[in-house]
Design a protein around this motif. Structure first.
Motif, short mmCIF file in Angstrom:
data_model
loop_
_atom_site.label_atom_id
_atom_site.label_comp_id
_atom_site.label_asym_id
_atom_site.label_seq_id
_atom_site.Cartn_x
_atom_site.Cartn_y
_atom_site.Cartn_z
N SER A 106 10.44 46.56 99.12
CA SER A 106 11.66 46.20 99.85
C SER A 106 11.72 44.71 100.19
CB SER A 106 11.76 47.01 101.16
OG SER A 106 11.82 48.40 100.89
N ASN A 107 10.65 43.97 99.84
CA ASN A 107 10.55 42.56 100.21
C ASN A 107 10.79 42.38 101.70
OD1 ASN A 107 10.05 39.84 99.62
ND2 ASN A 107 12.24 39.38 99.42
N SER A 108 10.10 43.20 102.49
CA SER A 108 10.28 43.20 103.94
C SER A 108 9.13 42.45 104.61
CB SER A 108 10.36 44.63 104.47
OG SER A 108 9.10 45.28 104.35
N GLY A 109 9.26 42.25 105.92
CA GLY A 109 8.23 41.57 106.68
C GLY A 109 8.74 41.16 108.04
N MET A 110 8.22 40.05 108.56
CA MET A 110 8.56 39.56 109.89
C MET A 110 9.13 38.15 109.83
SD MET A 110 5.18 40.82 112.04
CE MET A 110 4.01 40.17 110.82
N ALA A 111 9.99 37.82 110.80
CA ALA A 111 10.46 36.46 111.00
C ALA A 111 10.00 36.00 112.38
CB ALA A 111 11.98 36.38 110.90
N PHE A 112 9.43 34.80 112.46
CA PHE A 112 8.93 34.23 113.72
C PHE A 112 9.86 33.07 114.10
CE2 PHE A 112 5.41 36.57 112.16
CZ PHE A 112 4.54 36.82 113.22
N ASN A 113 10.71 33.30 115.08
CA ASN A 113 11.68 32.29 115.51
C ASN A 113 11.18 31.63 116.78
OD1 ASN A 113 13.99 30.75 115.75
ND2 ASN A 113 15.15 32.37 116.77
N LEU A 114 10.97 30.31 116.73
CA LEU A 114 10.53 29.56 117.91
C LEU A 114 11.73 29.34 118.82
CD1 LEU A 114 8.23 27.99 119.34
CD2 LEU A 114 8.92 25.98 117.99
N ALA A 155 8.81 21.21 118.59
CA ALA A 155 8.27 21.26 117.24
C ALA A 155 9.33 21.70 116.24
CB ALA A 155 7.08 22.23 117.19
N ALA A 156 9.25 21.13 115.03
CA ALA A 156 10.09 21.58 113.93
C ALA A 156 9.55 22.91 113.43
CB ALA A 156 10.09 20.55 112.81
N TRP A 157 10.44 23.86 113.20
CA TRP A 157 9.98 25.22 112.87
C TRP A 157 11.03 25.95 112.04
CZ3 TRP A 157 5.22 27.20 113.80
CH2 TRP A 157 5.03 28.56 113.57
N ASN A 158 10.58 26.68 111.02
CA ASN A 158 11.47 27.52 110.21
C ASN A 158 11.44 28.94 110.75
OD1 ASN A 158 12.90 28.96 108.31
ND2 ASN A 158 11.74 28.22 106.55
N GLY A 159 12.49 29.31 111.46
CA GLY A 159 12.51 30.62 112.10
C GLY A 159 13.06 31.74 111.25
N ILE A 204 -3.37 35.37 108.53
CA ILE A 204 -2.44 34.47 107.86
C ILE A 204 -1.92 33.40 108.84
CG2 ILE A 204 -1.73 36.23 106.21
CD1 ILE A 204 0.88 36.50 107.79
N THR A 205 -1.59 32.25 108.29
CA THR A 205 -1.00 31.17 109.06
C THR A 205 0.52 31.29 108.99
OG1 THR A 205 -2.85 29.69 108.64
CG2 THR A 205 -0.78 28.67 109.30
N ILE A 206 1.17 31.47 110.13
CA ILE A 206 2.63 31.59 110.17
C ILE A 206 3.28 30.23 110.07
CG2 ILE A 206 4.58 32.43 111.53
CD1 ILE A 206 2.72 34.62 110.45
N GLY A 207 2.74 29.23 110.75
CA GLY A 207 3.27 27.87 110.72
C GLY A 207 2.38 26.94 111.50
N THR A 208 2.60 25.63 111.33
CA THR A 208 1.78 24.63 112.01
C THR A 208 2.67 23.68 112.81
OG1 THR A 208 1.83 23.15 110.08
CG2 THR A 208 0.02 24.75 110.22
N PHE A 209 2.05 23.01 113.77
CA PHE A 209 2.76 22.03 114.61
C PHE A 209 1.71 21.14 115.28
CE2 PHE A 209 1.96 25.89 116.98
CZ PHE A 209 1.45 25.46 118.19
N ASP A 210 2.14 19.97 115.73
CA ASP A 210 1.25 19.08 116.49
C ASP A 210 1.02 19.66 117.88
OD1 ASP A 210 0.96 17.23 114.47
OD2 ASP A 210 2.65 15.99 115.15
N CYS A 211 -0.24 19.78 118.25
CA CYS A 211 -0.54 20.30 119.59
C CYS A 211 0.07 19.40 120.66
CB CYS A 211 -2.05 20.41 119.79
SG CYS A 211 -2.84 21.63 118.72
N GLY A 212 -0.13 18.09 120.51
CA GLY A 212 0.53 17.12 121.38
C GLY A 212 0.12 17.21 122.83
N GLN A 213 0.79 16.36 123.61
CA GLN A 213 0.51 16.28 125.04
C GLN A 213 1.71 16.74 125.87
OE1 GLN A 213 -2.49 15.29 126.26
NE2 GLN A 213 -3.23 15.18 124.16
N ALA A 214 2.73 17.29 125.21
CA ALA A 214 3.93 17.68 125.95
C ALA A 214 3.63 18.83 126.89
CB ALA A 214 5.03 18.09 124.97
N GLY A 215 4.51 18.98 127.88
CA GLY A 215 4.35 20.07 128.82
C GLY A 215 4.07 19.58 130.21
N GLY A 216 4.55 20.30 131.18
CA GLY A 216 4.34 19.92 132.56
C GLY A 216 3.13 20.61 133.14
#
Length: 365
Positions: free
Chosen positions: A279-287, A294-298, A310-322
């Protein structure tokens, strides 16, 4: 009450039940247990053989020359160390030597020149009583019941001494082609000793879904009509080794084979590899939320098989956040009737299981 995902899987399995067609190409048969447990041998979507439940009835063929058994997909069946569970997998091989013996006019499956004693070991499956099947070499048989496996609906060749190579029974619906899935588009190297960050909460988005594994806050249901959100908080500098060069992070999904999960960890409910591929089925991970932008393909399709990391996607860990670190939230939804229900490990400070099935943020290169 059964869960939404379990109901969906039962409906799918019922509609796709495959009736074996008799063949004169060798010793082909189905199996049933005899003893304290009297059930038909079924085969689930990942190749485990079961007694009881709602999966389809297994069909098998014996090659009397090599003493090997294959299921209807021509996957090899065996009981090998360390678990000695009766299962059938594509490409996998084992050294179990199977045979058919005639006892008082009834045909039984035996192995390794032993009398043919198998062990039915109960597994958790809601209100139904189901059993995994093991050989007598299983180390811990606590709670297990000894059974014999008798042949049913066998071809005449099973009663003869023919040494001809056995071909698998033909099936009227189920495809016997090699299963191939879409290759993951993201890849990075993760050290085996790298830390893993579990979500601090998971929330099924469909409140009408009755979760059926343990009814706890760590339960996940991804199926038609139900998505689940995964909330993470990345502490500052958790994965950053060089402040001048932010490290790379990945969202990683793990689906261990159920027999390799920690003791007491509930097995997942899964729509199956065949359903994913055909069925070509699976999951979509929407940020849906991220302090770091981060740039992300949801919308990308992600397929997972038992045993995968499996690796779903990558991003810079960065210093953002309060205060409390960078907050990130993914909404995971089903594509084309994919269904997966499981307990996410590591949720909360007092999580019973720290590793198992689910999604983690990990450092990678």
């Amino acid at each position: 009450m059964k869960s939404f995902a379990h109901t969906l899987l039962f409906t799918t399995a019922t509609c796709a039940t495959l009736q074996p067609r008799q063949s004169n190409s060798g010793c082909c048969f189905q199996l049933a247990s005899v003893g304290t447990v009297n059930e038909t041998v079924l085969e689930d979507h990942v190749g485990d053989l079961l007694l009881g439940g709602s999966f389809q009835q297994g069909g098998f063929c014996l090659d009397t020359t090599t003493k090997t058994i294959q299921d209807s997909l021509k996957h090899n069946c065996f009981m090998r160390a360390p678990d000695y569970q009766f299962e059938c997998y594509q490409g996998a091989v084992g050294n179990t030597a199977f045979a058919v013996t005639n006892t008082n006019g009834k045909l039984y499956l035996t192995y390794n020149n032993d009398p043919g004693t198998f062990y039915a070991c109960p597994i958790s499956s809601g209100t139904e009583t189901t059993y995994d099947i093991y050989s007598s070499e299983k180390a811990n048989k606590t709670g297990c019941l000894s059974v014999a496996l008798t042949l049913t609906d066998e071809t005449p060749e099973c009663s003869t001494d023919s040494n001809s190579t056995v071909a698998a029974r033909s099936r009227t619906v189920r495809s016997s082609r090699t299963l191939r899935r879409q290759a993951p588009s993201q890849a990075c190297t993760v050290s085996p000793s790298a830390p893993s960050l579990a979500p601090y909460s998971v929330k099924p988005s469909n409140a009408s879904v009755v979760i059926g594994v343990n009814d706890t806050a760590a339960e996940v249901v991804i199926a038609y009509g139900s998505s689940t959100t995964f909330d993470y908080a990345i502490p500052k500098d958790l994965f950053t080794l060089d402040a001048a060069k932010p490290s790379l992070c990945a969202l990683q999904f793990r689906l261990p084979v159920c027999t390799l999960l920690p003791e007491g960890y509930p097995c997942y409910v899964f729509s199956g590899m065949e359903q994913e591929v055909l069925s070509n089925s699976g999951m979509a991970f929407n940020l849906t939320a991220d302090d770091g932008g981060a740039a992300w393909n949801g919308t990308e399709l992600h397929q997972v098989f038992p045993g995968d990391v499996i690796t779903i996607g990558t991003f810079d860990c960065g210093q953002a956040g309060g205060y409390g670190g960078r907050k990130m939230t993914w909404k995971v939804s089903s594509i084309r009737d994919f269904a997966l229900e499981f307990t996410q490990a590591g949720v909360g400070q007092d999580a019973k299981f720290q590793d198992g099935v689910g999604a983690w943020i990990v450092p990678c290169q």
